[in-house]
Design an enzyme around this catalytic site. Structure first.
Site, short mmCIF file in Angstrom:
data_model
loop_
_atom_site.label_atom_id
_atom_site.label_comp_id
_atom_site.label_asym_id
_atom_site.label_seq_id
_atom_site.Cartn_x
_atom_site.Cartn_y
_atom_site.Cartn_z
N SER A 131 0.82 -1.21 0.00
CA SER A 131 0.00 0.00 0.00
C SER A 131 0.85 1.26 0.00
O SER A 131 1.94 1.28 0.59
CB SER A 131 -0.87 -0.02 1.26
OG SER A 131 -1.50 1.22 1.45
N TYR A 155 -1.28 -0.16 10.83
CA TYR A 155 -1.58 -0.82 9.56
C TYR A 155 -0.37 -0.70 8.62
O TYR A 155 0.10 -1.69 8.04
CB TYR A 155 -2.83 -0.18 8.93
CG TYR A 155 -3.06 -0.53 7.48
CD1 TYR A 155 -3.32 -1.84 7.09
CD2 TYR A 155 -3.03 0.46 6.47
CE1 TYR A 155 -3.54 -2.16 5.75
CE2 TYR A 155 -3.26 0.15 5.14
CZ TYR A 155 -3.51 -1.16 4.78
OH TYR A 155 -3.72 -1.47 3.46
N LYS A 159 2.27 -3.61 6.89
CA LYS A 159 2.57 -3.77 5.46
C LYS A 159 4.09 -3.69 5.25
O LYS A 159 4.67 -4.43 4.46
CB LYS A 159 1.86 -2.69 4.63
CG LYS A 159 0.35 -2.87 4.53
CD LYS A 159 0.01 -4.07 3.65
CE LYS A 159 -1.48 -4.33 3.61
NZ LYS A 159 -1.85 -5.60 2.98
P1 NAD Z 1 -11.24 -6.32 1.62
O1 NAD Z 1 -11.40 -6.26 3.10
O2 NAD Z 1 -12.42 -6.03 0.78
O3 NAD Z 1 -10.65 -7.74 1.21
C1 NAD Z 1 -9.83 -8.51 2.06
C2 NAD Z 1 -10.38 -9.93 2.05
O4 NAD Z 1 -9.57 -10.71 2.93
C3 NAD Z 1 -11.82 -10.04 2.55
O5 NAD Z 1 -12.57 -10.84 1.67
C4 NAD Z 1 -11.68 -10.70 3.93
O6 NAD Z 1 -12.82 -11.47 4.27
C5 NAD Z 1 -10.42 -11.52 3.73
N1 NAD Z 1 -9.71 -11.83 4.98
C6 NAD Z 1 -9.43 -10.99 6.00
N2 NAD Z 1 -8.76 -11.64 6.96
C7 NAD Z 1 -8.61 -12.93 6.54
C8 NAD Z 1 -8.00 -14.09 7.09
N3 NAD Z 1 -7.43 -14.05 8.30
N4 NAD Z 1 -8.02 -15.22 6.38
C9 NAD Z 1 -8.61 -15.27 5.15
N5 NAD Z 1 -9.20 -14.21 4.60
C10 NAD Z 1 -9.21 -13.05 5.27
O7 NAD Z 1 -10.02 -5.34 1.25
P2 NAD Z 1 -9.52 -4.84 -0.15
O8 NAD Z 1 -9.82 -3.39 -0.25
O9 NAD Z 1 -9.96 -5.76 -1.23
O10 NAD Z 1 -7.95 -4.97 0.08
C11 NAD Z 1 -7.22 -6.13 -0.31
C12 NAD Z 1 -5.77 -5.96 0.10
O11 NAD Z 1 -5.24 -4.77 -0.48
C13 NAD Z 1 -5.55 -5.82 1.61
O12 NAD Z 1 -4.38 -6.53 1.95
C14 NAD Z 1 -5.35 -4.33 1.80
O13 NAD Z 1 -4.55 -4.05 2.93
C15 NAD Z 1 -4.65 -3.95 0.52
N6 NAD Z 1 -4.86 -2.54 0.15
C16 NAD Z 1 -6.12 -2.05 0.05
C17 NAD Z 1 -6.31 -0.71 -0.25
C18 NAD Z 1 -7.71 -0.12 -0.33
O14 NAD Z 1 -7.84 1.10 -0.25
N7 NAD Z 1 -8.76 -0.89 -0.50
C19 NAD Z 1 -5.21 0.12 -0.48
C20 NAD Z 1 -3.94 -0.43 -0.39
C21 NAD Z 1 -3.76 -1.78 -0.08
C1 UD1 Z 2 -6.48 6.12 3.71
C2 UD1 Z 2 -5.57 5.59 4.79
C3 UD1 Z 2 -4.33 5.01 4.14
C4 UD1 Z 2 -4.70 3.95 3.10
C5 UD1 Z 2 -5.65 4.60 2.05
C6 UD1 Z 2 -6.13 3.62 1.01
C7 UD1 Z 2 -6.00 7.03 6.76
C8 UD1 Z 2 -5.43 8.09 7.66
N1 UD1 Z 2 -5.21 6.66 5.70
O1 UD1 Z 2 -5.78 7.13 3.09
O2 UD1 Z 2 -3.50 4.43 5.11
O3 UD1 Z 2 -3.55 3.49 2.43
O4 UD1 Z 2 -6.79 5.12 2.75
O5 UD1 Z 2 -6.93 2.64 1.60
O6 UD1 Z 2 -7.08 6.52 6.97
N2 UD1 Z 2 -11.68 12.53 3.33
C9 UD1 Z 2 -12.65 13.44 3.70
N3 UD1 Z 2 -13.76 12.95 4.33
C10 UD1 Z 2 -13.95 11.61 4.60
C11 UD1 Z 2 -12.95 10.70 4.19
C12 UD1 Z 2 -11.81 11.19 3.57
O7 UD1 Z 2 -12.51 14.63 3.50
O8 UD1 Z 2 -14.99 11.24 5.19
C13 UD1 Z 2 -10.47 13.04 2.62
C14 UD1 Z 2 -9.15 12.73 3.31
O9 UD1 Z 2 -8.80 13.75 4.20
C15 UD1 Z 2 -8.21 12.63 2.10
C16 UD1 Z 2 -9.10 12.08 0.98
O10 UD1 Z 2 -10.44 12.38 1.37
O11 UD1 Z 2 -7.76 13.91 1.72
C17 UD1 Z 2 -8.96 10.58 0.77
O12 UD1 Z 2 -9.17 9.92 2.02
P1 UD1 Z 2 -9.21 8.32 2.12
O13 UD1 Z 2 -10.17 7.79 1.13
O14 UD1 Z 2 -9.43 7.97 3.55
O15 UD1 Z 2 -7.77 7.86 1.63
P2 UD1 Z 2 -6.31 8.25 2.18
O16 UD1 Z 2 -6.36 9.47 3.00
O17 UD1 Z 2 -5.41 8.26 1.01
#
Ligand code: NAD
Ligand code: UD1
Length: 346
Positions: A131, A155, A159
């Site tokens: 991430s 978190y 990572k």
């Molecule tokens: P998500 O929560 O929708 O998907 C994660 C999946 O993992 C879910 O289906 C959950 O049920 C499963 N899971 C959780 N714990 C588990 C366990 N112990 N054993 C088996 N399955 C388990 O999240 P996502 O948004 O699809 O994210 C997927 C990955 O990408 C995560 O590792 C997350 O940290 C990473 N990531 C997400 C974002 C984002 O903004 N969505 C950004 C950067 C990185």
């Molecule tokens: C968040 C996480 C980051 C993660 C990323 C993607 C935090 C502090 N950081 O970051 O670790 O990698 O999501 O999953 O949670 N905002 C509003 N109102 C809201 C929500 C967000 O104004 O209700 C603003 C935030 O201040 C930011 C932007 O929208 O400027 C995006 O926010 P968000 O979607 O939470 O993503 P990140 O801040 O990038």
């Protein structure tokens, strides 16, 4: 074509990636404990990929990545797993501050048990969901992979720990082919609106919050600060359409299998920044609904601007994002308006 084990494949990014992989001809075994997802997402992936309910091309094993016996079941469900994509994990920053041990357990110990079973099963090709949170408060934008890893919350530390574990492993033994994929802000949905993001409770992230205001589930968005050093004073992020991200995984897996790099670290982002108010306006346009908002204090731990330099992924993987913010909002609205309560409504 390969057979892939997809941990966390029922989740937001996993479900879209499963669809793209199936359409590219790969066969899949999904291992998920459904702690943050619903089996309904995979049912819909099957429908979108035109697979029969019982098709062996998509098998589902309910299990926990922390359990080696569950992981072995995942490996045995296949005819021989060629590679793993590891999405499973916990991802809420605030929750990680309150419950750090749970985050270290699932994200770090869970990844460790997966890697041990991969070694045991002689499978050494892996793409890992990392991430942009690793970069903490970036010193400069766009952010490159060479910029310092300096997480600012549990978190992010989990990572970073898994990234380190992967680096140590890849240099300990020949044969590992590992991609550390650093996602920026994944948003949007499949254009059919059949699969999308389905957060539990009140969304922490901007995009699902905005779409829930538009659909009437929440009254108003709180915009965290309008005094940031950005063009309109609100935070700027690199929003990436989840289908572009899914295609990035396909490109990464193909690259690992064909080019066999030992360790690869790439940003997956668009390289474009959008402010909170730009997202609100684009969503209003796509949905023809108003998105009420109120300006409030900054959120602690936020950065002004986080934007990827995706040129390494462009060059190495031959991948780049194709979809605009307008398409992100169109597809996000298609999902939200057809599934106002997410998968729970089905
Ligand atoms: P998500 O929560 O929708 O998907 C994660 C999946 O993992 C879910 O289906 C959950 O049920 C499963 N899971 C959780 N714990 C588990 C366990 N112990 N054993 C088996 N399955 C388990 O999240 P996502 O948004 O699809 O994210 C997927 C990955 O990408 C995560 O590792 C997350 O940290 C990473 N990531 C997400 C974002 C984002 O903004 N969505 C950004 C950067 C990185
Ligand atoms: C968040 C996480 C980051 C993660 C990323 C993607 C935090 C502090 N950081 O970051 O670790 O990698 O999501 O999953 O949670 N905002 C509003 N109102 C809201 C929500 C967000 O104004 O209700 C603003 C935030 O201040 C930011 C932007 O929208 O400027 C995006 O926010 P968000 O979607 O939470 O993503 P990140 O801040 O990038």
């Amino acid at each position: 074509m390969a057979q892939l084990l997809i941990t966390g494949g029922a989740g937001f990014i996993g479900s879209h990636t499963c669809l793209v992989l199936l359409e590219a001809g790969h066969d899949l075994v999904v291992l998920d404990d459904f702690s943050n997802s619903s089996p309904e997402s995979l049912k819909r992936v099957r429908q979108l990929a035109n697979l029969e309910g019982s098709s062996p091309r998509l098998q589902v094993v309910e299990g926990d990545i922390r359990s080696k016996s569950d992981l072995r079941k995942g490996f045995r469900a296949g005819k021989g797993i060629d590679a793993v994509i590891h999405f499973a994990g916990l991802k809420a920053v605030g929750e990680s501050v309150r419950e750090p041990l749970r985050y270290w357990d699932v994200n770090v110990a869970g990844s460790q048990s997966l890697l041990s079973v991969m070694q045991e099963e002689n499978c050494r090709t892996l793409a890992f969901s990392s991430s942009a949170t690793l970069y903490g408060l970036p010193e400069r934008v766009p952010v490159t992979e060479a910029d310092p890893v300096q997480p600012i919350n549990p978190y992010g530390f989990t990572k970073a720990a898994v990234e380190q574990m992967l680096e140590d492993l890849s240099s300990s033994e020949q044969g590992w082919r590992i991609a550390r994929l650093r996602y920026f802000n994944p948003v949007g949905a499949h254009p059919s609106g059949q699969i999308g993001e389905d957060p539990n409770g009140i969304p922490n992230n901007l995009f699902p919050f905005v779409s829930q205001v538009a659909v009437g589930r929440r009254q108003e968005l709180k915009v965290f600060g309008n005094d940031w050093p950005t063009p309109d004073g609100t935070g700027v992020r690199d929003y990436i359409h989840v289908m572009d991200l899914a295609e990035g995984h396909l490109a990464a897996i193909q690259h690992l299998m064909e080019q066999r790099p030992q360790l690869l670290t790439v940003n997956l982002g668009s390289g474009q920044g959008h402010s909170v108010l730009e997202v609100v306006q684009a969503f209003e346009k796509a949905s023809s609904r108003p998105v009420a908002y109120q300006l409030v204090e900054r959120r602690p731990g936020d950065a002004a601007t986080t934007v990827a330099d995706p040129s390494l992924a462009n060059r190495l993987l031959g991948w780049q994002t194709k979809r605009s913010l307008a398409e992100i909002c169109r597809d996000g609205w298609s999902w939200q308006s057809q599934n106002p309560e997410g998968y729970r409504g089905s």
